[in-house]
Design an enzyme around this catalytic site. Structure first.
Site, PDB file in Angstrom:
ATOM      1  N   GLY A   1      -7.915   2.813  -8.125  1.00 25.99           N
ATOM      2  CA  GLY A   1      -7.503   1.463  -7.760  1.00 25.99           C
ATOM      3  C   GLY A   1      -6.871   0.771  -8.946  1.00 25.99           C
ATOM      4  O   GLY A   1      -6.943   1.261 -10.083  1.00 25.99           O
TER       5      GLY A   1
ATOM      6  N   TYR B   1       0.839  -1.200   0.000  1.00 28.71           N
ATOM      7  CA  TYR B   1       0.000   0.000   0.000  1.00 28.71           C
ATOM      8  C   TYR B   1       0.873   1.249   0.000  1.00 28.71           C
ATOM      9  O   TYR B   1       2.090   1.182   0.191  1.00 28.71           O
ATOM     10  CB  TYR B   1      -0.926  -0.015   1.221  1.00 28.71           C
TER      11      TYR B   1
ATOM     12  N   LEU C   1      -7.509   8.408  -1.290  1.00 28.25           N
ATOM     13  CA  LEU C   1      -8.288   8.943  -0.178  1.00 28.25           C
ATOM     14  C   LEU C   1      -7.405   9.427   0.962  1.00 28.25           C
ATOM     15  O   LEU C   1      -7.705  10.448   1.589  1.00 28.25           O
ATOM     16  CB  LEU C   1      -9.277   7.882   0.323  1.00 28.25           C
TER      17      LEU C   1
END
Length: 350
Positions: free
Chosen positions: A262, A69, A288
């Site tokens: 994404g 991530y 986000l």
């Protein structure tokens, strides 16, 4: 007698919290460990003791565990980006929260929500209303908020406009459908073919999706005929990448915008040069975490309030499947299975 009182006092100051910690970065099935730890009731003046109620298992949570991530959580940290809890005790210097308030993470930093109880600073918490189901509140910070911002922050959309999205049966995709419907915006929804295709089509249409088609169908002349009576989409929302993103760009109106939030296919977003030069297609990205870093609590409150209002009006719902925290392994496995169409939410007190 005094020693007995001291023992009683000591017992009252501590309680046990179960938590899921990242033991290593890798496959979620092997990288996590469940631990019990003592939580003290004696907290500092700016801290808040919270009993966690619910927390979802999001794809981003799994990416963090895998170490892929955009932000890193150190080994030993508690997993889980979002959730909802009830305030059990506040420090003497806490001014914005009180006992029995419901709170979610402020989302300014990693939270560590997969635990039954924890202590956080007041700045790490954000108060939410008590008339919204707690399982909904546990998911409000990521998927519905992402959907709201995708529809509001890139293109000025009006009633009657059209958007197109892939990954439409994801939680963000389902949220986009409902938020768009509430504004009179039509949605073209692209999903993967497979054994659950017809069930997914029915689910998306029940939530308000106008057109639902497969990735393969988008590439056919029949699809162009199907959408010929609609205005060309001004906005395309991409969570897949690869060929899917390319097809979305081709369907956009001139001067349309493709927003990538994404990359499920793990393939790059490739847009033909002609789309950029001759049609002025705009390519944007959205994360986000960065939005939360750059915007105020007041702006966040406005987004949440808009979503809460639709929930109260029964114009927005979340498809949720609850699992006991004591059955975490089964919940984790279910969260990694495609096609079930529901957000896995942990009941952290069971």
């Amino acid at each position: 007698m005094n020693s007995t009182r001291n023992i009683i006092s000591l017992v009252r100051r501590y309680s046990t919290s179960r938590s899921v910690k990242i033991a290593s970065h890798g496959s979620p099935s092997t990288a996590l460990k469940i631990e019990n730890e003592n939580i003290t009731d004696k907290i500092s003046n700016k801290d808040v003791l919270v009993e966690m109620l619910h927390a979802p298992i999001n794809p981003a949570d799994l990416n963090i565990i895998q170490g892929t991530y955009g932000t890193n959580v150190q080994v030993g940290g508690v997993a889980g980006m979002e959730g909802v809890g009830v305030v059990k005790k506040v420090g003497s210097g806490v001014t914005g929260l009180k006992e029995n308030d419901l709170v979610v993470p402020s989302m300014k930093q990693h939270f560590g929500s997969w635990r039954s109880k924890g202590v956080w600073s007041e700045q790490q918490l954000f108060k939410v209303p008590s008339d919204i189901p707690t399982e909904y509140l546990s998911t409000i910070s990521i998927n519905p908020t992402t959907a709201y911002l995708l529809l509001n922050d890139f293109v000025k959309l009006q009633q009657g406009d059209v958007i197109i999205q892939n990954a439409s049966n994801s939680m963000v995709g389902l949220s986009v459908i409902q938020l768009a419907k509430a504004r009179g915006i039509k949605t073209i929804n692209v999903i993967r073919d497979g054994s659950e295709f017809e069930d997914n089509v029915q689910r998306l249409k029940q939530l308000g999706g106008d057109i639902v088609v497969s990735e393969e169908y988008v590439r056919t002349p029949a699809f162009r005929k199907l959408i010929s009576d609609l205005p060309s989409p001004k906005l395309a929302l991409n969570a897949v990448g690869g060929q899917s993103a390319t097809e979305l760009s081709r369907i956009l109106a001139d001067n349309g915008t493709l927003v990538t939030y994404g990359g499920m296919s793990r393939e790059p977003v490739t847009i033909p040069t002609s789309q950029l030069i001759f049609r002025n297609i705009q390519i944007r990205g959205f994360w986000l975490n960065k939005w939360f870093e750059q915007h105020t609590d007041s702006e966040k409150q406005s987004v949440y309030d808009a979503i809460f209002d639709l929930i109260r009006k029964k114009q927005f719902k979340l498809l949720i499947e609850k699992h006991k925290f004591s059955e975490f392994d089964q919940a984790l496995l279910k969260s990694q299975q495609s096609g079930h169409g529901r957000k896995i939410v942990l009941d952290l007190q069971l």
